[in-house]
Design a protein around this motif. Structure first.
Motif, PDB file in Angstrom:
ATOM      1  N   CYS A   1       0.917  -1.224   0.066  1.00 14.18           N
ATOM      2  CA  CYS A   1      -0.010   0.209   0.075  1.00 14.18           C
ATOM      3  C   CYS A   1       0.838   1.196   0.017  1.00 14.18           C
ATOM      4  O   CYS A   1       1.778   1.570   0.813  1.00 14.18           O
ATOM      5  CB  CYS A   1      -1.093  -0.074   1.101  1.00 14.18           C
TER       6      CYS A   1
ATOM      7  N   CYS B   1      -0.258   3.515   3.395  1.00  9.55           N
ATOM      8  CA  CYS B   1       0.238   3.134   4.953  1.00  9.55           C
ATOM      9  C   CYS B   1       1.242   2.192   4.985  1.00  9.55           C
ATOM     10  O   CYS B   1       1.772   1.799   5.930  1.00  9.55           O
ATOM     11  CB  CYS B   1      -1.106   2.531   5.383  1.00  9.55           C
TER      12      CYS B   1
ATOM     13  N   CYS C   1      -6.169  -1.727  -0.041  1.00  3.30           N
ATOM     14  CA  CYS C   1      -5.358  -2.098   0.850  1.00  3.30           C
ATOM     15  C   CYS C   1      -6.323  -2.477   2.069  1.00  3.30           C
ATOM     16  O   CYS C   1      -7.171  -2.139   2.443  1.00  3.30           O
ATOM     17  CB  CYS C   1      -4.565  -0.605   1.462  1.00  3.30           C
TER      18      CYS C   1
ATOM     19  N   CYS D   1      -6.136   0.328   5.280  1.00  2.00           N
ATOM     20  CA  CYS D   1      -6.504   1.751   5.276  1.00  2.00           C
ATOM     21  C   CYS D   1      -7.453   1.748   4.179  1.00  2.00           C
ATOM     22  O   CYS D   1      -8.057   3.055   3.988  1.00  2.00           O
ATOM     23  CB  CYS D   1      -5.378   2.743   5.267  1.00  2.00           C
TER      24      CYS D   1
HETATM   25 ZN    ZN Z   1      -3.021   0.954   3.296  1.00  2.00          ZN
END
Ligand code: ZN
Ligand code: ADP
Ligand code: ZN
Length: 731
Positions: free
Chosen positions: A438, A441, A478, A481
């Motif tokens: 991701c 994050c 993701c 997040c």
């Molecule tokens: Zn993420």
């Protein structure tokens, strides 16, 4: 007659042997004979290890042998002794060793008997029939006409497409008779060889060095250390010729099943003798037939992978272990033996010569050659006039990368392709990308059950874990997040194939990895297509690196091997050096000179400098010196205890408890317990305990003394554990 008892080894994960009472009706079996015995609620097949024993348990607890299966031992004495030795050396339960070494069907209790066939011939009544009277039964007419020329075996009848109903009706009429025949081994003789080459000086010296000991049937080990293309195979073939002409058998061990058809073909062209192969691609009954032919002398040449080391031979004169450095000769689970080390032991026990061949010998074998335990035979030039390849490094730090391909590599590739040559790209990572990441994050596609990322397989639309086989759909977002900025990371062969199609649309590429060769026959086909020059660009993993012969390849590139430069495994540099030279060896094998290009972010790394500028021999000499100074194998002995459990504490606790006993010896150093590099696999936490000693003897006698205690520790009930002698793999 008094009551008699036998001691039996059973295929159970316990070091213990079991005593049974022999029924009065049974003949006393000799050592090495199989028996069927009751064990708990089950029946097991075991091997008699001793007869006329005094039982170690009370008479009331003893059970009767159900059945004695053989009239004679399964293995000849020499092999039986080797297996006993292996069980002691690897501290592995003898019952498991024996059942591992036996062909599958034998292990399951079948009689080791030769396959049978049906032989058909005309009866007197059949001979009296007139063919023209059978015009209205054309199949019967055909079959009888064929039998008039002589008796036939079942496969001959099948080849003529005679329906089984026809066969049956002629049998019923009493015109044809059938009898069952055993396909027993027939005698063979090797008259000579076809197409032997004239040896160059180094080859002749090697064959010459072998001929005396071979003729005297002396136990001897040669390390045939020859660069790729130096003609090691020709040396094997000419040494084999001497042996075969004496009526003795040759066993050839190769690292992987993919190499066996190629090897078999080369031997068939040279010698007109019966050849059998033994590998995991055969059915159980095919394996048993090969095994019997070897044991009873019907096979002249026996070719197989690792486990073929356990094939007994009636009259072995020579063993060859090709690519002796290859890690596949070490079994990595269960009975963790090393076929190379067992081959050396077997050569001394049975009295025959053993050739260990490699372009990149293991440091163990080089140390043995240095200590004059093996005779070191060098082939330093390519046979047939091919030049050694030119080596170059591309520093990736100053380059733009297009899906793992630098500008400089792309330009070099274009040159070779335009000249009509083949290019081989080596990347040891299958799939499309090694992980998803991701961008917002930092989440990665970690497997739920392993401490590792799942690999992206674009063609199958799946994330796949290469450690536990787990699969998952590819997430759009993701996992943490919810961001849609999920990107792939770490180039795999699938993606490389896509990149190549983009950069070189006019050329055809062939990818060879485990995913592209899953079906039976696919690998052989792909290797053939690669060798014929049908594809301009070859993309492959490890599978492409080993021993294959691609005459049209002039450029070989290793795209990304940097991971191995900073590994914690002390064998990583050796493995990388071997891999590098094996891959490099695919370049310029025939008339065309070759180029090897290594892409790296660390061009100044001493290992890379050594390999590119000085080659394997200098590397190996320096590496051996380092091992000696650091007291690492081959200048020290090691054993590794592993434990795994679904509870982290349980895996660690068992090794902690063992360490408490093991670290009481002044000459044995105990390191750990520590988490394994792959700390969790398939839902189990993994720990290791390393044992190190300068000498092998104290380590082994210490283990022998303590194992009965260690295996009874209460902590062993909560974790799986295993012992690996001379460990090769610390993952
Ligand atoms: Zn993420
Ligand atoms: P290696 O197994 O050492 O990599 P090979 O045995 O495959 O090498 O030999 C490489 C090539 O050299 C083969 O094509 C082989 O036929 C050829 N060759 C081997 N020995 C000779 C020789 N004495 N004269 C001419 N060609 C040879
Ligand atoms: Zn997994």
């Amino acid at each position: 007659m008094s009551i008699r008892y036998v001691r039996v080894a059973l295929p159970v994960p316990m070091r213990q042997l079991f005593d049974y009472r022999l029924p009065a009706s049974a003949a006393l079996p000799s050592e090495g004979v199989r028996v069927r015995v009751p064990f708990g609620q089950r029946q097991l097949i075991g091997f008699v290890l001793a007869t006329n024993v005094t039982p170690e348990v009370a008479e009331t607890q003893l059970k009767d042998v159900i059945e004695v299966l053989d009239t004679a031992p399964l293995w000849p004495d020499s092999m039986w002794n080797l297996l006993q030795w292996a069980a002691r050396y690897y501290h592995h339960p003898i019952g498991d060793v024996l059942s591992h070494a036996a062909p599958g069907l034998v292990r399951q209790g079948q009689l080791p008997s030769y396959a049978t066939t049906t032989r058909y011939q005309l009866t007197e009544l059949g001979r009296e029939q007139v063919l023209s009277a059978l015009n209205r039964a054309p199949q019967q007419q055909r079959f009888i006409a064929a039998l008039q020329r002589g008796a036939m075996h079942a496969d001959g009848v099948r080849a003529l497409d005679i329906p089984s109903s026809t066969v049956k009706s002629l049998l019923d009429k009493g015109w044809v008779s059938a009898e069952q025949l055993e396909l027993k081994p027939s005698a063979w003789q090797c008259e000579g060889a076809h197409g032997a080459l004239i040896l160059n000086e180094e080859q002749a010296a090697a064959v010459g060095a072998m001929s005396g000991p071979i003729e005297r049937k002396e136990a001897k080990v040669w390390l045939l250390d020859g660069v790729t293309g130096s003609g090691k195979t020709e040396v094997y073939l000419q040494a084999m010729e001497t042996v075969l002409k004496r009526g003795e058998q040759v066993v050839v061990l190769v690292p992987e099943i993919g190499l066996t058809p190629q090897t078999v073909a080369r031997f068939e062209q040279r010698f007109e003798v019966p050849i059998v192969s033994l590998h995991s691609g055969l059915t159980d009954s095919e394996r048993l037939q090969s095994w019997l032919q070897a044991r009873d002398g019907g096979a002249a040449i026996i070719i197989g992978t690792r486990s073929a080391i356990f094939t007994p031979c009636k009259n072995i004169g020579l063993m060859i272990l090709d690519e002796e450095h290859d890690s596949s000769f070490k079994q990595q689970d269960g009975f963790r033996y090393n076929a190379r080390d067992l081959a050396v032991k077997r050569a001394y026990q049975e009295g025959f010569g053993l050739i260990l061949g490699s372009a990149t010998p293991s440091l163990e074998s080089l140390a043995n050659a240095k200590a004059r335990r093996y005779q070191h035979l060098l082939l330093s030039n390519r046979a047939g006039g091919a030049k050694l390849a030119h080596h170059a490094v591309i520093d990736l730090k100053q380059q733009r990368l297009h899906q793992g391909l630098s500008d400089q590599l792309l330009a070099t590739m274009a040159k070779h392709l335009q000249a009509g040559n083949q290019v081989l790209l080596f990347l040891n990572r299958r799939g499309y990308a090694s992980a998803l990441l991701c961008h917002e994050c930092g989440w990665t596609s970690e497997c739920d059950r392993c401490q590792a990322n799942m690999t992206l397989h674009q063609q199958e639309h799946m994330l796949q874990c290469h450690h536990c086989g787990g699969q998952r759909r590819i997430p759009r977002q993701c996992g943490d997040c919810g961001s849609t900025q999920v990107i792939s990371q770490g180039l795999g062969t699938e993606q490389l194939e896509e990149a190549i199609a983009k950069h070189f649309p006019g050329y055809e590429a062939l990818r060879i990895d485990r995913d592209s060769t899953r079906k039976k026959g696919q690998l052989e086909q792909a290797l053939q297509d690669a060798a014929n020059g049908k594809f301009s660009i070859l993309i492959g993993t490890q599978m492409l690196a080993k021993g294959h012969h691609f005459p049209h390849v002039t450029l070989v590139s290793l795209l990304d091997v940097d991971g191995a430069l900073y590994s914690s495994d002390f064998r990583a540099p050796e493995r990388l050096a071997q891999l590098y030279l094996q891959v490099a060896g695919r370049a310029g094998r025939a008339e065309k000179p070759g180029t090897v290009v290594l892409q790296t972010h660390h061009p100044e790394h001493p290992l890379i400098q050594e390999l590119v500028n000085n080659g394997y021999r200098d590397f190996a000499a320096a590496a051996l010196e380092e091992r000696q100074q650091a007291l690492l194998p081959p200048y020290a002995a090691m054993a590794l205890l592993r434990a795994e459990a679904t509870k982290r504490d349980a895996a660690e606790a068992v090794l902690k408890a063992m360490a408490g006993y093991l670290n009481q010896h002044p000459e044995v150093t105990v390191i750990g317990p520590m988490s394994a590099p792959l700390g969790r696999r398939a839902g189990r936490y993994r720990y290791q305990l390393l044992l190190h000693a300068e000498q092998r003897a104290p380590l082994h006698s210490w283990l022998k003394q303590l194992l009965p205690t260690l295996e009874k520790l209460p902590e062993t009930r909560k974790a799986r554990w295993s012992l690996d002698i001379d460990p090769q793999d610390f993952a």
